[in-house]
Design a protein around this motif. Structure first.
Motif, mmCIF file in Angstrom:
data_model
loop_
_atom_site.group_PDB
_atom_site.id
_atom_site.type_symbol
_atom_site.label_atom_id
_atom_site.label_comp_id
_atom_site.label_asym_id
_atom_site.label_seq_id
_atom_site.Cartn_x
_atom_site.Cartn_y
_atom_site.Cartn_z
ATOM 1 N N SER A 189 -16.335 4.432 5.981
ATOM 2 C CA SER A 189 -15.172 3.568 6.173
ATOM 3 C C SER A 189 -14.682 3.092 4.812
ATOM 4 O O SER A 189 -15.446 2.978 3.857
ATOM 5 N N GLY A 190 -13.378 2.803 4.728
ATOM 6 C CA GLY A 190 -12.792 2.381 3.464
ATOM 7 C C GLY A 190 -13.164 0.958 3.100
ATOM 8 O O GLY A 190 -13.655 0.180 3.916
ATOM 9 N N HIS A 191 -12.922 0.604 1.834
ATOM 10 C CA HIS A 191 -13.240 -0.740 1.367
ATOM 11 C C HIS A 191 -12.111 -1.704 1.710
ATOM 12 O O HIS A 191 -11.030 -1.314 2.162
ATOM 13 N N LYS A 192 -12.356 -2.982 1.469
ATOM 14 C CA LYS A 192 -11.408 -4.047 1.788
ATOM 15 C C LYS A 192 -10.725 -4.621 0.548
ATOM 16 O O LYS A 192 -10.098 -5.682 0.634
ATOM 17 N N ALA A 193 -10.838 -3.945 -0.574
ATOM 18 C CA ALA A 193 -10.188 -4.424 -1.790
ATOM 19 C C ALA A 193 -8.677 -4.294 -1.650
ATOM 20 O O ALA A 193 -8.170 -3.201 -1.399
ATOM 21 N N ARG A 194 -7.968 -5.389 -1.826
ATOM 22 C CA ARG A 194 -6.520 -5.409 -1.640
ATOM 23 C C ARG A 194 -5.842 -4.982 -2.937
ATOM 24 O O ARG A 194 -5.395 -5.798 -3.744
ATOM 25 N N LEU A 195 -5.774 -3.668 -3.135
ATOM 26 C CA LEU A 195 -5.210 -3.104 -4.357
ATOM 27 C C LEU A 195 -3.990 -2.242 -4.092
ATOM 28 O O LEU A 195 -3.392 -1.715 -5.032
ATOM 29 N N CYS A 196 -3.602 -2.076 -2.855
ATOM 30 C CA CYS A 196 -2.469 -1.219 -2.522
ATOM 31 C C CYS A 196 -1.178 -2.021 -2.582
ATOM 32 O O CYS A 196 -1.136 -3.195 -2.247
ATOM 33 N N GLY A 197 -0.102 -1.362 -3.003
ATOM 34 C CA GLY A 197 1.188 -2.007 -3.045
ATOM 35 C C GLY A 197 1.405 -2.911 -4.236
ATOM 36 O O GLY A 197 2.352 -3.697 -4.249
ATOM 37 N N VAL A 198 0.530 -2.823 -5.262
ATOM 38 C CA VAL A 198 0.701 -3.676 -6.430
ATOM 39 C C VAL A 198 1.959 -3.292 -7.191
ATOM 40 O O VAL A 198 2.676 -4.143 -7.717
ATOM 41 N N PHE A 199 2.265 -1.997 -7.221
ATOM 42 C CA PHE A 199 3.412 -1.529 -7.989
ATOM 43 C C PHE A 199 4.623 -1.248 -7.099
ATOM 44 O O PHE A 199 5.750 -1.445 -7.519
ATOM 45 N N LYS A 200 4.390 -0.795 -5.867
ATOM 46 C CA LYS A 200 5.505 -0.435 -4.993
ATOM 47 C C LYS A 200 5.734 -1.441 -3.874
ATOM 48 O O LYS A 200 6.658 -1.287 -3.097
ATOM 49 N N TYR A 201 4.869 -2.417 -3.746
ATOM 50 C CA TYR A 201 5.055 -3.504 -2.785
ATOM 51 C C TYR A 201 5.167 -2.984 -1.346
ATOM 52 O O TYR A 201 6.056 -3.359 -0.603
ATOM 53 N N GLN A 202 4.240 -2.098 -0.959
ATOM 54 C CA GLN A 202 4.251 -1.653 0.426
ATOM 55 C C GLN A 202 3.756 -2.760 1.365
ATOM 56 O O GLN A 202 4.206 -2.857 2.493
ATOM 57 N N ASN A 203 2.830 -3.564 0.913
ATOM 58 C CA ASN A 203 2.225 -4.565 1.777
ATOM 59 C C ASN A 203 1.939 -5.788 0.929
ATOM 60 O O ASN A 203 1.373 -5.687 -0.154
ATOM 61 N N TRP A 204 2.305 -6.950 1.427
ATOM 62 C CA TRP A 204 2.134 -8.149 0.611
ATOM 63 C C TRP A 204 0.672 -8.526 0.454
ATOM 64 O O TRP A 204 0.285 -9.162 -0.512
ATOM 65 N N ARG A 205 -0.155 -8.126 1.384
ATOM 66 C CA ARG A 205 -1.596 -8.362 1.231
ATOM 67 C C ARG A 205 -2.283 -7.273 0.423
ATOM 68 O O ARG A 205 -3.389 -7.474 -0.052
ATOM 69 N N GLY A 206 -1.687 -6.117 0.306
ATOM 70 C CA GLY A 206 -2.270 -5.037 -0.476
ATOM 71 C C GLY A 206 -3.392 -4.305 0.207
ATOM 72 O O GLY A 206 -4.219 -3.681 -0.464
#
Length: 340
Positions: A246-263
């Motif tokens: 299973s994937g990790h819970k580190a909120r690192l997504c969307g930092v540059f493209k802002y897909q999700n405010w929680r990341g």
């Protein structure tokens, strides 16, 4: 039709449904989900089953494949590093575009500095190892079934290459050189014996190209076999990769493209291209001009950067890459343009 034309068809239909329910109430079957579940007894059983899942791993038959993948990865790094010192490779200063040749192409596909403009001319500089072999890193896990990494724990785990982490979980023991990222391997200050002399003969160059091309195919084929047994995840919206159930819970997504405010990452099953990205470049055929023109971009083909680099060294590519090297758009040769 007769029922629809009747004035009280709604009452008649509702009466028929009620009568049907009443006749079937006595014959209704009762399932086990109608009973209450004692979660206090079931929860320890589920937890024990998850803990016992790791007893079957690593699979012994997959250990030689994982060791072969590590050896092939080291051979690819050594071969590409040696070819980069002999063959000219150019990379754009402002975008990830790469071109194998003395001078870069003239196709205007750059976004420029800070991505302010589109269809700009590339500014070519000398390429490095990271431009040919794209580094893909992931968290290094102590074991496959450990707890999910939370956001506040993201600095407690080391980042290692994703292929090396996959081989570690498959039972292979990597060396210190394998654990290092491509960022450190491409550093000129690090003294790693990765390449031969600066001047090589044509036969030596061809031998390095064939050896590198063979190692590249072994690497991708071995990773494909390991992914059939061991799980790997990739984010749908970014290039983050996680090797594990299973994937990790580190909120690192969307930092540059802002897909999700929680990341939060949106995980899906990863493939070979996610762990070993084939950096696609414009491929120059013998009938193409020395510098590829922007007006004839629909007539040119593509190829992975490693394949193009090995072909420039004299290696013969596998037949499956020949369709990529042909024109992707229009058919036929580009129109003749007068020089000068």
């Amino acid at each position: 039709m007769a029922l629809i034309k009747h004035k009280n068809w709604c009452k008649i239909l509702s009466g028929m449904l009620i009568a049907n329910v009443e006749t079937n109430v006595m014959g209704r079957r009762w399932y086990a989900n109608n009973t209450k579940i004692d979660w206090n007894k079931l929860r320890p059983m589920i937890k024990q089953r998850i803990e016992n899942r790791s007893s079957g791993y690593p699979i012994r038959s997959m250990i030689p494949i994982a060791e072969e993948v590590l050896q092939a990865r080291s051979a690819v790094i050594c071969g590409v590093s040696a070819l980069l010192k002999v063959l000219p490779v150019r990379a754009c200063k402002y975008c990830p575009e790469v071109y194998v040749g003395e001078t870069g192409h003239l196709i205007r596909s750059c976004h420029g500095h800070r991505r302010l403009n589109k269809n700009q001319a590339h500014q070519w500089i000398r390429a490095s190892l990271n431009d040919i072999l794209v580094p893909v890193e992931t968290f290094h896990l102590d074991n496959m079934v450990q707890d999910v990494i939370k956001h506040q724990q993201r600095f407690d785990f080391d980042r290692v290459p994703a292929v090396v982490e996959l081989c570690c979980q498959a039972g292979a023991i990597p060396h210190d050189l394998d654990i290092q990222s491509l960022n450190s391997l491409s550093d000129p200050n690090v003294d790693l014996d990765l390449s031969g002399p600066d001047s090589l003969s044509a036969d030596q160059l061809k031998a390095i190209g064939n050896r590198t091309l063979s190692a590249w195919e072994i690497l991708r084929h071995g990773v494909q076999k390991l992914l059939l047994v061991y799980s790997a995840k990739v984010c749908k919206y970014c290039s983050e990769v996680h090797v594990g159930p299973s994937g990790h819970k580190a909120r690192l997504c969307g930092v540059f493209k802002y897909q999700n405010w929680r990341g939060n990452h949106f995980w899906e099953k990863a493939g070979v291209d996610d762990l070993v990205p084939p950096k696609m470049v414009w491929f120059r055929r013998p009938q193409d001009p020395p510098a590829l023109l922007h007006e004839d971009r629909n007539y040119y083909g593509h190829a992975p950067a490693v394949i193009d680099l090995c072909m420039k060294a004299g290696a013969v590519p596998p037949p499956k890459y020949l369709c990529m090297m042909k024109a992707q758009g229009l058919k036929g040769p580009p129109p003749h343009r007068a020089s000068g």
